[in-house]
Design an enzyme around this catalytic site. Structure first.
Site, short mmCIF file in Angstrom:
data_model
loop_
_atom_site.label_atom_id
_atom_site.label_comp_id
_atom_site.label_asym_id
_atom_site.label_seq_id
_atom_site.Cartn_x
_atom_site.Cartn_y
_atom_site.Cartn_z
CG HIS A 210 -44.49 -22.44 40.09
ND1 HIS A 210 -44.96 -22.95 38.91
CD2 HIS A 210 -43.15 -22.27 39.92
CE1 HIS A 210 -43.96 -23.09 38.05
NE2 HIS A 210 -42.85 -22.69 38.64
CD GLU A 211 -45.71 -19.93 46.82
OE1 GLU A 211 -46.33 -19.74 47.88
OE2 GLU A 211 -44.45 -19.93 46.77
CG MET A 212 -50.55 -15.76 45.97
SD MET A 212 -50.62 -14.60 47.35
CE MET A 212 -52.16 -13.76 46.99
#
Length: 332
Positions: A139-141
């Site tokens: 959900h981030e990188m």
């Protein structure tokens, strides 16, 4: 002269107002003292920026700004932690590499190395662990270390720099090490309040000093203390009332440290954030629900202290908090 003034105060002022006037009098006396001796306060000035291996720090700086760490090459650490805006991006929720908003507000990267844990729920202790969690989070990188290592090693300049800085050149651990060392240099010296703590008692105005006194008197100092003015303990968000229920639309992220420990006592518990540069890092709280510093102060008074400050005390505390703004870190 001081004795006569004090006697005159006693004859005309209510006891509570007398105490405040005497506090101002003490601060006035302190402001006359131009000595440079470190003040004995529960808040401490920032330590010097650590002298780390320059090659590793420079590698970390480049990697911090490199979108090749994300799975689709669209997002770097600096995308959410913008150093030109004090380590945040100004959004309630940053956007992940998948184009969706994150579940929690992005805290500033500045002075993060001074926190006792990383993330709002404190699930990791080191910057290296934090970097790994962010880079590989779907959900981030959304990065994959096998792919990342190949990308970095294929860059001739990176490969040479890693060979110069690390015996085993490009590896996951070395990438995380360089990123962490760079972040350790992102301290923000030069705040007027730090100069005050270091003995320059004229660095603050009398009203700012009184704002600091009210910050202590109301009990804000119980959680926001130490060298990072926070960041060194966990605390329940909503001691005097249920802020999340009053805000509405609760999410899993609102459970805080409970998501890490599964202990009922940790439900709604978060790491106390640092207040350094706080006037520059809106919006506030884990959910980004306070758009202004004024709103954040009111929420803290109501839900953490169970008190309503006077307009004057709120104004003075605001003045004090603005003295925590320092030089931007990591700039050319």
């Amino acid at each position: 002269m001081f004795a006569q003034t004090t006697c005159r105060f006693r004859s005309v002022l209510h006891p509570q107002r007398l105490r405040r006037c005497l506090s101002l009098w003490v601060l006035l006396v302190l402001s006359v003292d131009s000595g440079a001796e470190l003040l004995d306060e529960p808040l401490k000035p920032l330590p010097p920026i650590p002298a780390l291996a320059p090659g590793r720090v420079e590698l970390g700086r480049q990697l911090f700004n490199d979108p090749r760490l994300s799975h689709n090459g669209t997002l770097s650490c600096a995308s959410c932690h913008r150093l030109d805006t004090y380590g945040v991006d100004g959004r309630a929720f940053s956007m992940g590499a998948d184009g969706l908003p994150l579940a929690l507000n992005t805290p500033t990267v500045l002075n993060a190395s001074l926190n006792f844990r990383q993330f709002w729920d404190g699930r990791v202790e080191s910057l290296e662990e934090q970097g790994d969690a962010v880079i590989t989070s779907a959900h981030e990188m959304g990065g994959d270390w096998r792919v990342i290592e190949q990308r970095i090693a294929a860059d001739v300049r990176y490969r040479q720099a890693f060979e110069d800085a690390y015996p085993d050149a490009v590896t996951k651990d070395n990438i995380l090490s360089a990123l962490a060392d760079y972040q350790r240099t992102l301290l923000t010296p030069g705040a007027r309040f730090d100069r005050y703590l270091q003995g320059d008692t004229e660095a603050l105005t009398l009203e700012e000093k009184y704002g600091y006194q009210r910050f202590k008197d109301y009990g804000c100092i119980a959680c926001h203390q130490g060298v990072n003015i926070g960041g060194n303990m966990f605390q329940k968000f909503g001691v005097f009332g249920d802020y999340i229920a009053d805000r509405g639309n609760p999410t899993e992220a609102d459970q805080g440290r409970f998501n890490v420990t599964a202990e009922e006592a940790d439900r709604g518990v978060f790491k106390v954030p640092s207040l350094r540069n706080v006037a520059m890092t809106a919006p506030y709280f884990h959910d980004g629900s306070a758009p202004t510093l004024e709103r954040a102060i009111d929420v803290m008074f109501q839900y953490q202290l169970g008190r309503i400050p006077s307009d004057e005390d709120r104004r003075l505390i605001m003045l004090f908090l603005k003295t925590l703004t320092a030089e931007k870190a990591g700039q050319p």
